[in-house]
Design a protein around this motif. Structure first.
Motif, PDB file in Angstrom:
ATOM      1  N   ALA A 135       0.837  -1.209   0.000  1.00  0.00           N
ATOM      2  CA  ALA A 135       0.000   0.000   0.000  1.00  0.00           C
ATOM      3  C   ALA A 135       0.869   1.256   0.000  1.00  0.00           C
ATOM      4  N   LEU A 136       1.973   1.202   0.715  1.00  0.00           N
ATOM      5  CA  LEU A 136       2.895   2.335   0.754  1.00  0.00           C
ATOM      6  C   LEU A 136       3.569   2.538  -0.604  1.00  0.00           C
ATOM      7  N   TYR A 137       3.885   1.428  -1.281  1.00  0.00           N
ATOM      8  CA  TYR A 137       4.488   1.532  -2.615  1.00  0.00           C
ATOM      9  C   TYR A 137       3.546   2.251  -3.579  1.00  0.00           C
ATOM     10  N   ASN A 138       2.268   1.998  -3.469  1.00  0.00           N
ATOM     11  CA  ASN A 138       1.305   2.660  -4.349  1.00  0.00           C
ATOM     12  C   ASN A 138       1.345   4.179  -4.179  1.00  0.00           C
ATOM     13  N   GLN A 139       1.805   4.636  -3.022  1.00  0.00           N
ATOM     14  CA  GLN A 139       1.909   6.069  -2.768  1.00  0.00           C
ATOM     15  C   GLN A 139       3.241   6.643  -3.241  1.00  0.00           C
ATOM     16  N   PHE A 140       4.363   5.928  -2.976  1.00  0.00           N
ATOM     17  CA  PHE A 140       5.689   6.493  -3.224  1.00  0.00           C
ATOM     18  C   PHE A 140       6.368   5.968  -4.490  1.00  0.00           C
ATOM     19  N   ARG A 141       6.001   4.793  -4.960  1.00  0.00           N
ATOM     20  CA  ARG A 141       6.537   4.228  -6.207  1.00  0.00           C
ATOM     21  C   ARG A 141       8.069   4.138  -6.213  1.00  0.00           C
ATOM     22  N   CYS A 142       8.622   3.672  -5.103  1.00  0.00           N
ATOM     23  CA  CYS A 142      10.072   3.480  -5.032  1.00  0.00           C
ATOM     24  C   CYS A 142      10.346   2.292  -4.113  1.00  0.00           C
ATOM     25  N   SER A 143      11.607   1.907  -4.015  1.00  0.00           N
ATOM     26  CA  SER A 143      11.963   0.803  -3.132  1.00  0.00           C
ATOM     27  C   SER A 143      11.669   1.159  -1.676  1.00  0.00           C
ATOM     28  N   ILE A 144      11.249   0.158  -0.907  1.00  0.00           N
ATOM     29  CA  ILE A 144      10.886   0.347   0.494  1.00  0.00           C
ATOM     30  C   ILE A 144      11.511  -0.775   1.311  1.00  0.00           C
ATOM     31  N   VAL A 145      12.087  -0.426   2.449  1.00  0.00           N
ATOM     32  CA  VAL A 145      12.609  -1.426   3.377  1.00  0.00           C
ATOM     33  C   VAL A 145      11.808  -1.343   4.675  1.00  0.00           C
ATOM     34  N   ALA A 146      11.567  -2.500   5.282  1.00  0.00           N
ATOM     35  CA  ALA A 146      10.910  -2.534   6.585  1.00  0.00           C
ATOM     36  C   ALA A 146      11.958  -2.358   7.669  1.00  0.00           C
ATOM     37  N   ILE A 147      11.635  -1.560   8.693  1.00  0.00           N
ATOM     38  CA  ILE A 147      12.582  -1.307   9.771  1.00  0.00           C
ATOM     39  C   ILE A 147      11.896  -1.453  11.123  1.00  0.00           C
ATOM     40  N   GLN A 148      12.722  -1.665  12.142  1.00  0.00           N
ATOM     41  CA  GLN A 148      12.255  -1.604  13.513  1.00  0.00           C
ATOM     42  C   GLN A 148      13.392  -1.084  14.382  1.00  0.00           C
ATOM     43  N   GLU A 149      13.034  -0.502  15.509  1.00  0.00           N
ATOM     44  CA  GLU A 149      14.045  -0.055  16.455  1.00  0.00           C
ATOM     45  C   GLU A 149      14.610  -1.259  17.198  1.00  0.00           C
ATOM     46  N   VAL A 150      15.933  -1.291  17.342  1.00  0.00           N
ATOM     47  CA  VAL A 150      16.598  -2.352  18.088  1.00  0.00           C
ATOM     48  C   VAL A 150      17.525  -1.702  19.115  1.00  0.00           C
ATOM     49  N   PRO A 151      17.895  -2.412  20.173  1.00  0.00           N
ATOM     50  CA  PRO A 151      18.869  -1.867  21.127  1.00  0.00           C
ATOM     51  C   PRO A 151      20.191  -1.559  20.429  1.00  0.00           C
ATOM     52  N   MET A 152      20.867  -0.505  20.861  1.00  0.00           N
ATOM     53  CA  MET A 152      22.115  -0.102  20.215  1.00  0.00           C
ATOM     54  C   MET A 152      23.185  -1.191  20.278  1.00  0.00           C
ATOM     55  N   ASP A 153      23.134  -2.018  21.301  1.00  0.00           N
ATOM     56  CA  ASP A 153      24.140  -3.074  21.388  1.00  0.00           C
ATOM     57  C   ASP A 153      23.844  -4.256  20.462  1.00  0.00           C
ATOM     58  N   GLU A 154      22.767  -4.131  19.635  1.00  0.00           N
ATOM     59  CA  GLU A 154      22.447  -5.182  18.661  1.00  0.00           C
ATOM     60  C   GLU A 154      22.533  -4.690  17.220  1.00  0.00           C
ATOM     61  N   VAL A 155      22.899  -3.432  17.005  1.00  0.00           N
ATOM     62  CA  VAL A 155      22.908  -2.895  15.638  1.00  0.00           C
ATOM     63  C   VAL A 155      23.921  -3.616  14.748  1.00  0.00           C
ATOM     64  N   HIS A 156      24.936  -4.241  15.354  1.00  0.00           N
ATOM     65  CA  HIS A 156      25.953  -4.930  14.557  1.00  0.00           C
ATOM     66  C   HIS A 156      25.403  -6.166  13.856  1.00  0.00           C
ATOM     67  N   LYS A 157      24.167  -6.546  14.157  1.00  0.00           N
ATOM     68  CA  LYS A 157      23.546  -7.718  13.536  1.00  0.00           C
ATOM     69  C   LYS A 157      22.754  -7.360  12.278  1.00  0.00           C
ATOM     70  N   TYR A 158      22.583  -6.062  12.003  1.00  0.00           N
ATOM     71  CA  TYR A 158      21.623  -5.632  10.987  1.00  0.00           C
ATOM     72  C   TYR A 158      22.225  -4.623  10.010  1.00  0.00           C
ATOM     73  N   GLY A 159      21.498  -4.412   8.909  1.00  0.00           N
ATOM     74  CA  GLY A 159      21.678  -3.202   8.135  1.00  0.00           C
ATOM     75  C   GLY A 159      20.929  -2.085   8.836  1.00  0.00           C
ATOM     76  N   VAL A 160      21.530  -0.904   8.938  1.00  0.00           N
ATOM     77  CA  VAL A 160      20.955   0.203   9.706  1.00  0.00           C
ATOM     78  C   VAL A 160      20.822   1.418   8.797  1.00  0.00           C
TER      79      VAL A 160
END
Length: 276
Positions: free
Chosen positions: A147-172
């Motif tokens: 539904a969001l793509y229908n509005q922005f028509r570009c690539s979209i990534v899903a994100i969530q907040e994580v503890p700072m001591d876990e950011v090394h596990k993810y793309g940020v």
């Protein structure tokens, strides 16, 4: 409307050895349903009925799961056990399933590029089965993103907040907040040290990608761990045009780890499973 979803399922699942020595990690059950089926159901709910799997050696049971088992159907036909097949029968009736093999494990970017022939020149979803996302009676994460793509028509990534001591596990990501839960991305870092992380907004395994990502990946050099990182390609796409990040509604379980897998199993059993 986005009609295709790519499932990179070629990984070895080493964190679940020895169980994954002969069994794909995507087929590990959350109660009585394999992880990959939860993902396929989410994609189909979002209108992405063509499910394209990038597989590898030892993954044939995924193809078998999304096919008819004539022997099993015959054995339980007319018995009370037929009800246990209702969910997978519904998936088979609605979905179309295609597959290609990733011959070498060279990262998520390489896996997506391997699936190019199954996608063609159109926007598509990407779902990583390791991330189980549940939203109760609300829309699944991919449906929210479509539904969001229908509005922005570009690539979209899903994100969530994580503890700072876990950011090394993810793309940020870093970016400009446009409104609650929606960001225009201006930077991405793959698995940064805590001191180098631009935020605690971590990318999880749901994407909507525009087809120009394939050409960008082709020109993206290996990054972290010598792999072709999708994060690096998305960073280039954000610089050239637009990539959005979306803080989704629902709960995400990291089923690529044993603690997350156990947590998901307990949650589904207590909240979603219907006993006989």
């Amino acid at each position: 409307m986005i009609t295709k979803c790519l499932f990179p399922v070629a990984g070895y699942g080493t964190r679940f050895l020895p169980a994954t020595k002969s069994m794909p990690k995507e087929m590990l059950p959350i109660v009585n349903k394999p992880l990959v089926q939860y993902g396929v159901e989410e994609a189909i709910e979002a209108g992405m009925k063509t499910c394209a799997f990038v597989t590898g050696r030892g993954k044939r049971s995924i193809a078998d799961h999304f096919d008819i088992s004539y022997e099993l159907e015959h054995q339980i036909s007319g018995t009370g056990k037929e009800k246990y097949l209702q969910s997978i029968r519904g998936v088979l009736d609605k979905g179309v399933f295609t597959m290609v093999r990733q011959r070498e494990m060279k990262g998520l970017g390489h896996a997506i590029l391997t699936g190019r022939s199954l996608i063609g020149n159109e926007p598509f979803g990407v779902l990583l089965s390791d991330d189980l996302c549940l939203n109760g009676e609300g829309d699944g994460v991919l449906k929210q993103m479509a539904a969001l793509y229908n509005q922005f028509r570009c690539s979209i990534v899903a994100i969530q907040e994580v503890p700072m001591d876990e950011v090394h596990k993810y793309g940020v990501i870093s970016g400009e907040s446009l409104k609650e839960g929606i960001y225009r991305v201006d930077g991405m870092v793959e698995k940064p040290d805590q001191k180098d992380a631009p935020s605690n907004l971590a990318i999880i395994g749901r994407y909507i990608l525009t087809p120009d990502i394939f050409e960008i990946i082709e020109d993206t050099p290996p990054g972290a761990n010598g792999e072709i990182q999708l994060t690096d390609a998305l960073q280039i796409q954000a610089q050239r045009g637009c990539v959005m990040a979306y803080k989704f509604e629902g709960r995400r379980f990291d089923c690529g780890s044993v603690p997350g897998f156990v947590e998901a199993t307990n949650f589904v059993y207590e909240n979603c499973y219907q006993a006989d």
